[in-house]
Write a protein that holds these residues in place. Structure first.
Motif, short mmCIF file in Angstrom:
data_model
loop_
_atom_site.label_atom_id
_atom_site.label_comp_id
_atom_site.label_asym_id
_atom_site.label_seq_id
_atom_site.Cartn_x
_atom_site.Cartn_y
_atom_site.Cartn_z
N LEU A 26 -3.00 -0.73 15.77
CA LEU A 26 -2.36 -1.90 16.39
C LEU A 26 -3.11 -3.19 16.06
O LEU A 26 -2.51 -4.26 15.89
N GLN A 27 -4.43 -3.10 15.98
CA GLN A 27 -5.20 -4.28 15.56
C GLN A 27 -4.85 -4.68 14.13
O GLN A 27 -4.79 -5.87 13.81
N CYS A 28 -4.61 -3.70 13.28
CA CYS A 28 -4.20 -4.00 11.91
C CYS A 28 -2.79 -4.60 11.89
O CYS A 28 -2.50 -5.50 11.08
N MET A 29 -1.90 -4.11 12.77
CA MET A 29 -0.57 -4.72 12.86
C MET A 29 -0.69 -6.19 13.28
O MET A 29 0.06 -7.05 12.79
N HIS A 30 -1.61 -6.45 14.17
CA HIS A 30 -1.87 -7.84 14.58
C HIS A 30 -2.38 -8.65 13.39
O HIS A 30 -1.92 -9.77 13.13
N ALA A 31 -3.34 -8.09 12.66
CA ALA A 31 -3.92 -8.80 11.52
C ALA A 31 -2.90 -9.03 10.41
O ALA A 31 -3.03 -9.98 9.63
N THR B 263 4.09 -0.67 2.33
CA THR B 263 3.27 0.52 2.63
C THR B 263 2.42 0.30 3.87
O THR B 263 2.29 1.19 4.73
N LEU B 264 1.83 -0.88 3.99
CA LEU B 264 0.96 -1.17 5.13
C LEU B 264 1.72 -1.10 6.45
O LEU B 264 1.26 -0.48 7.41
N VAL B 265 2.88 -1.71 6.50
CA VAL B 265 3.67 -1.71 7.74
C VAL B 265 4.03 -0.28 8.14
O VAL B 265 3.88 0.13 9.29
N THR B 266 4.49 0.49 7.15
CA THR B 266 4.90 1.87 7.45
C THR B 266 3.74 2.71 7.97
O THR B 266 3.85 3.41 8.99
N ALA C 119 -5.77 7.00 1.73
CA ALA C 119 -6.65 7.54 2.78
C ALA C 119 -5.98 7.48 4.15
O ALA C 119 -6.29 8.29 5.03
N LEU C 120 -5.07 6.52 4.34
CA LEU C 120 -4.37 6.43 5.63
C LEU C 120 -3.47 7.65 5.86
O LEU C 120 -3.11 7.94 7.00
N SER C 121 -3.08 8.32 4.80
CA SER C 121 -2.23 9.51 4.94
C SER C 121 -3.04 10.78 5.15
O SER C 121 -2.48 11.85 5.36
N CYS C 122 -4.37 10.67 5.08
CA CYS C 122 -5.23 11.83 5.28
C CYS C 122 -5.16 12.26 6.74
O CYS C 122 -5.22 11.42 7.65
N PRO C 123 -5.01 13.55 7.02
CA PRO C 123 -4.87 13.99 8.43
C PRO C 123 -6.14 13.84 9.25
O PRO C 123 -6.09 13.89 10.48
N ASP C 124 -7.29 13.64 8.62
CA ASP C 124 -8.56 13.52 9.33
C ASP C 124 -8.62 12.19 10.08
O ASP C 124 -8.56 11.11 9.47
N SER C 125 -8.76 12.24 11.39
CA SER C 125 -8.75 11.00 12.19
C SER C 125 -9.98 10.14 11.88
O SER C 125 -9.93 8.92 12.01
N VAL C 126 -11.09 10.76 11.47
CA VAL C 126 -12.28 9.98 11.10
C VAL C 126 -12.00 9.13 9.87
O VAL C 126 -12.38 7.95 9.79
N VAL C 127 -11.30 9.72 8.89
CA VAL C 127 -10.93 8.98 7.69
C VAL C 127 -9.98 7.84 8.05
O VAL C 127 -10.12 6.71 7.58
N LEU D 173 6.54 -11.33 5.44
CA LEU D 173 6.63 -10.49 6.64
C LEU D 173 7.99 -10.55 7.33
O LEU D 173 8.36 -9.60 8.02
N LEU D 174 8.70 -11.64 7.18
CA LEU D 174 9.94 -11.83 7.95
C LEU D 174 10.94 -10.68 7.81
O LEU D 174 11.57 -10.30 8.80
N PRO D 175 11.13 -10.08 6.62
CA PRO D 175 12.08 -8.96 6.53
C PRO D 175 11.71 -7.77 7.41
O PRO D 175 12.58 -6.95 7.76
N TYR D 176 10.43 -7.64 7.78
CA TYR D 176 9.99 -6.49 8.57
C TYR D 176 9.94 -6.80 10.06
O TYR D 176 9.64 -5.91 10.87
N LYS D 177 10.18 -8.04 10.44
CA LYS D 177 10.01 -8.45 11.83
C LYS D 177 10.84 -7.62 12.81
O LYS D 177 10.28 -7.10 13.80
N PRO D 178 12.15 -7.44 12.62
CA PRO D 178 12.92 -6.64 13.59
C PRO D 178 12.41 -5.21 13.71
O PRO D 178 12.28 -4.67 14.81
N GLN D 179 12.10 -4.58 12.57
CA GLN D 179 11.62 -3.20 12.57
C GLN D 179 10.32 -3.07 13.35
O GLN D 179 10.14 -2.15 14.16
N VAL D 180 9.40 -4.00 13.11
CA VAL D 180 8.10 -3.93 13.77
C VAL D 180 8.23 -4.16 15.27
O VAL D 180 7.61 -3.43 16.08
N ILE D 181 9.01 -5.13 15.68
CA ILE D 181 9.16 -5.42 17.11
C ILE D 181 9.74 -4.21 17.84
O ILE D 181 9.31 -3.85 18.95
N ARG D 182 10.72 -3.53 17.21
CA ARG D 182 11.28 -2.32 17.84
C ARG D 182 10.23 -1.22 17.92
O ARG D 182 10.06 -0.55 18.94
#
Length: 1033
Positions: A978-983, A957-960, A924-932, A992-1001
């Motif tokens: 962004l709130q989900c990135m925080h969560a 998948t979640l990070v991407t 559902a995150l890939s759905c173009p509808d902003s409401v979804v 999570l550590l392997p994704y840390k540099p990518q996320v910070i950038r």
């Protein structure tokens, strides 16, 4: 024949002997349960079991004897209720004798005695005999934990069933138990032991000369220092032990001379947990102590408490210290004194005043608030303490207020005064002259009015709160004081925008005081507000707009705020309605915001009237006809060519009608059934027959026929009918219901006015929801289904028919009606409809959410508990199947519907289903509808916090997807992503550590977002990712 009978008798005994041998010699555990089952079924007697064990019980090998006694004890534990008194006597004598046996035998002997302690047939005297034998023959603390627990269980059982016998032992029983408990270390046993000690004391067992010994054997564990091991199967927490031990230590004044020095020592220690435990224990002790127990320790106790409040860095220690001081003072207050005895309360309070009073003269120093808190804690303990401290402190604080000229210093002093005034509310005084505040009333009023006149907003806020508290003191303020107070509140209610908090506080205080002094507010405030409204009308007529813009909303807010007393409502409500009517007559030219502001004020008055049935009925019979009359007049078609066309346009706007709906609904929900019946007899004929006789000023230029050939303006007023009939109690009979339902059904599919058709559909659904089950309900449902199917088949009314389907489905889902599943299936079928598919997907949000205007619990709708959980269970599997079977262009509709359902589902219900549904949510995150996207993100964020293990399986998948959505065109989606990135940072760190540099950038980009709220979330999320994996994170 005799031989055969003998063989039958011998055969089962042989089987018993075999089971005994298997248990004793074969070291098998199963035979014990079999023997017990046979005894309970009557195959053997306990005596036969003893005889079969004969050789084992007399075997010279201790282990064999132990196994034999173990078997007998296990049988007794399951069969003790079958024993006869004679059998119990012999068994107890046997077991007492075996207490002298080898130490390997003792555990089994204790199990047997525990079984016998449960016997109902236990003869008098044997309980004492057993305990004496245990005290004399068994060194309990040398036994394993399980066996020590068995001893405690024996004692507990006898204390429950043989209390008088044990009390006959006198202090010997207490001494024996002290020997048993001395040195106990296991927390499981300590819980039982503490309970025994508590029962010893609370049930008046004789302690004799062993009070100190009993105290020592329990107090050695104080304060409790226990950390449960990880994955502890017993579930014993440190708090359990603390509370059990505290109950013992605080159970008797006889411990005071030993306990109070211990508590003082621990309070003065450096260990935070010891300080807290000691202060809490002192608090508990004060409930049972008297002046005699406290007298010698009061100076030391006060010194320790004062030091903790003055110097501690812990708010918890400060709070517990203040609570202990309050309890100490309360204890001294309730003690009955002899005529020649010293009054410890006065001397104790004098000491507190001596140590704290001088700090109140230094409002800028750090000890001013600790001193005030100590004095207030003591003053809050009793009326005597409050009088003593208040009479000493108030003159000083009043003097200091005038001595200090800076606003922040005065605010500190006034806040301290406020604290002491609040304490006065706890105590009632029959004689007006006895009140401590009576002598300071004039000075207090002068001081409060000075604060209210000060330009400092913070000082004004404290002044408003102080005025409210002082006004709550009965018969304290004079009429002159009240007139001045009303004047200040009136002025503060019209402050500029930068003083919003002060204005809101003034309005709240006006409401509180108006309920206590209605005459003063009716005399001095309401006339001023009425004059302001008239002035604004005149200003507007002359074209002076800015004055109106600034004061008009505040004047309306003030009128609604003071409507807290029935007599005031009878003045303010006519004013508000008259003001609305002035617009109707063209005296003023209304805008949408002005009319909405008046309606909001009317709704606030209606909410306040709900507390009083008389006021509620007055508001209803005054406001509802007036609003209906104004709306009906505005809806007359020939007004369009007249000068009142501006009012018509305003009153029939969607926003204005929505606020009028709220007013009418609020005015109706709390009516009694009798009064509601009176009202419905007028309102329904108005809409069905055009009967306007009950409306004020009912000389309209045309007929009111919203359901016949009325104009679109008249049809729009069906929303007001909905507000009324859908807010009635369920047991109110609606006249001409059959006709009304048919008219609503017809109007709901009218294509000329979507607002009217939606209002009719909602009204129809609201009435369906409340209608009792039966033939008439089935007829209404059949009419609705036929109408929906006819409308959905083809033609221009498909959208209206869909809206009707949606609201009828919701009405039935809320009440668990069987037809709801069929209608829900029909709604799911529309997900594949090219025209209605997206709207059908959004319809699932309506089905799962709470409405504000219809189908509400406040409006007496039938809303079953857990309807969301039931809807989820019944329909989500079909949604999932439909998604997998749907063509690619239809899948987004299913995802949207599913996302709406899951987003509004209680998370505890969703968590067990998460593994199977998570893949769909990610899609559902890939759905173009902003409401979804927004609905799905709102659903996923709490799941990241509550189900990190499941979510971590999809971290890539979640990070991407979250990072992609953080660049969405929709601001709401960017914030949610962004709130989900925080969560996400709550997931296990190694994942999570392997994704840390990518996320910070990636999160550097939203730091420059054009929207401040997005930048704020980006900073928060990026900061958490920076700290990921660092020490202490």
């Amino acid at each position: 024949m005799a031989a055969a009978a003998a063989l039958e008798a011998v055969a089962p005994l042989g089987a018993l002997w075999g089971l005994v041998q298997d248990f004793v010699m074969g070291q098998q555990e199963g035979p014990a349960d079999q023997v017990a089952a046979d005894v309970k079924s009557g195959s053997y007697t306990v005596l036969q079991v003893v005889e079969a064990l004969g050789s084992s019980l007399e075997n010279p090998e201790p282990r064999t004897r132990a196994r034999g006694i173990q078997l007998l004890s296990q049988v007794l534990l399951q069969c003790h209720c079958l024993l006869l008194e004679k059998e119990v006597v012999h068994l107890i004598l046997f077991y007492e004798n075996r207490l002298k046996d080898h130490h390997l035998v003792i555990p089994s002997v204790l199990q047997g005695l525990r079984a016998l302690s449960l016997c109902v047939a236990l003869p008098p005297g044997l309980a004492v005999s057993v305990l004496k034998a245990i005290f004399q023959e068994v060194h309990v603390q040398s036994l394993p934990q399980v066996d020590r627990h068995t001893v405690y269980s024996i004692i507990t059982n006898f204390m429950r069933t043989r209390e008088e016998e044990l009390k006959g032992l006198g202090a010997d029983f207490t001494f024996g138990f002290i020997q048993v408990m001395d040195g106990e270390k296991d927390p499981r046993n300590l819980l039982v032991a503490f309970r025994i000690v508590y029962d010893l004391i609370s049930r008046d067992y004789s302690l004799g000369p062993f009070v100190e010994e009993l105290f020592e054997v329990t107090s050695c564990y104080f304060p409790i220092d226990f950390t449960p091991p990880p994955n502890d199967p017993h579930g014993i927490q440190r708090e359990d032990l603390i509370l059990s031990l505290r109950a013992v230590l605080a159970s008797t004044p006889r411990f005071a001379e030993f306990l109070l020095p211990l508590l003082i020592e621990k309070v003065d220690s450096e260990i935070l947990s010891a300080k807290l435990d000691s202060l809490q224990t002192l608090n508990a002790c004060c409930a049972v102590y008297g002046q005699k127990e406290l007298k010698d320790f009061l100076p030391s106790l006060w010194a320790s408490i004062r030091r903790e409040v003055f110097q501690t860095a812990s708010e918890r220690v400060e709070a517990e210290g203040l609570a202990a001081l309050n309890s100490l003072t309360a204890c001294l207050s309730r003690s009955v004194l002899r005529a020649d005895a010293e009054d410890l309360l006065d001397s104790f309070l004098s000491t507190i005043l001596q140590d704290c009073r001088h700090h109140l003269c230094e409002p800028d120093m750090k000890l001013v608030w600790p001193s005030a808190k100590l004095l207030q804690a003591a003053a809050g303990a009793s009326a005597r303490a409050c009088d003593h401290i208040t009479s000493n402190v108030l003159p000083l604080l009043l003097e200091q207020f005038h001595k200090h000229s800076q606003s922040n210093q005065r605010r500190t002093i006034l806040e301290m005064i406020l604290g002491f005034l609040k304490l006065q509310q706890k105590w009632s005084y029959e004689d007006k002259d006895e009140r401590p505040l009576s002598g300071f009333k004039d000075q207090l009023c002068s001081l409060i009015f000075m604060a209210l006149s000060d330009p400092n907003t913070q000082l004004q806020l404290v002044g408003i709160r102080t005025l409210t508290v002082l006004g709550a003191q009965p018969d304290l303020l004079s009429s002159g004081d009240l007139e001045l107070a009303v004047g200040h509140l009136y002025r503060l209610s019209f402050l500029e925008e930068d003083s919003q908090s002060c204005r809101a506080a003034a309005l709240e205080a006006s409401g509180t005081l108006a309920a206590l002094y209605p005459v003063a507010f009716s005399s001095h405030l309401v006339p001023k507000l009425a004059e302001d409204l008239c002035t604004e009308e005149s200003d507007l007529a002359r074209g002076d707009g800015p004055t109106r813009c600034s004061r008009h909303p505040r004047c309306l807010q003030a009128l609604s705020a003071v409507s807290t007393h029935p007599s005031i409502v009878k003045e303010t409500l006519p004013l508000l309605l008259q003001h609305l009517c002035q617009m109707n007559r063209g005296i003023t030219s209304p805008g949408t915001s002005e009319v909405i502001a008046i309606c909001h004020s009317l709704q606030q008055v209606a909410e306040k009237c709900q507390r009083d049935p008389e006021s509620c009925w007055y508001f209803h019979q005054t406001a509802v006809p007036c609003l209906l009359a104004l709306a009906v007049q505005a809806s007359m078609p020939d007004l369009a060519e007249k000068e009142h066309s501006v009012l018509k346009k305003v009153l029939l706007e969607d926003e204005v009608l929505a606020t009028m709906v709220s007013v009418i609904a609020t005015a109706t929900t709390h009516l009694s059934p009798d009064l509601a019946t009176q009202s419905v007899a007028h309102v329904v004929p108005l809409f069905l027959d055009g009967n306007i006789s009950f409306l004020p000023e009912n000389s309209f230029s045309g007929r009111f026929q919203p359901f016949q050939d009325g104009s679109s303006g008249q049809r729009r007023l069906v929303a007001l009918l909905m507000a009324f009939v859908c807010s009635l109690p369920r047991n109110v009979e609606i006249p001409q219901l059959n006709r009304l339902m048919r008219e609503l059904l017809e109007l709901s599919c009218c294509q000329s006015c979507p607002f009217s058709s939606t209002a009719a559909a909602k009204c129809f659904a609201g009435l369906l929801n409340k209608h009792p089950a039966g033939q008439q309900l089935d007829e209404f449902l059949q009419l609705a289904v036929d109408k929906v199917e006819a409308g959905l088949s083809s033609g221009p009314c498909r959208s209206q028919a869909f809206t009707l389907l949606l609201w009828v489905t919701k009405a039935l889902v809320l009440r668990y009606h069987p037809l709801s599943s069929c209608l829900t299936d029909r709604l799911m079928g529309l997900l594949s409809d090219p025209e209605l598919g997206p709207a059908a997907a959004d319809g699932f949000s309506l089905l799962m959410s709470d409405c504000t205007d219809v189908l509400t619990r406040a409006g007496h709708a039938e809303v079953r508990i857990m309807f969301r959980q039931r809807f989820f269970t019944d329909n989500v599997p079909a949604l999932v199947r439909g998604f997998h079977a749907a063509p690619q262009d239809v899948k987004p509709n299913y995802l949207k519907g599913l996302s709406h359902v899951l987003n509004r589902l209680p998370k505890p219900v969703l968590l067990p289903e998460l593994p199977t549904l998570l893949s769909l949510l990610l899609e559902a995150l890939s759905c173009p509808d902003s409401v979804v996207q927004l609905s799905t993100l709102s659903c996923l964020q709490p799941l990241l916090l509550e189900a990190p293990q499941v979510m971590s399986l999809h971290v890539d998948t979640l990070v991407t997807k979250f990072l992609n959505l953080s660049a969405s065109p929709s601001m709401a989606v960017r914030i949610a992503a962004l709130q989900c990135m925080h969560a996400l940072t709550h997931l296990p760190t190694p994942v999570l550590l392997p994704y840390k540099p990518q996320v910070i950038r990636a999160l550097a980009k939203p730091l420059d977002d054009k929207k401040r709220l997005v930048r704020k979330e980006a900073v928060s999320a990026r900061g958490e990712w920076f700290l990921l994996g660092s020490p202490g994170s």
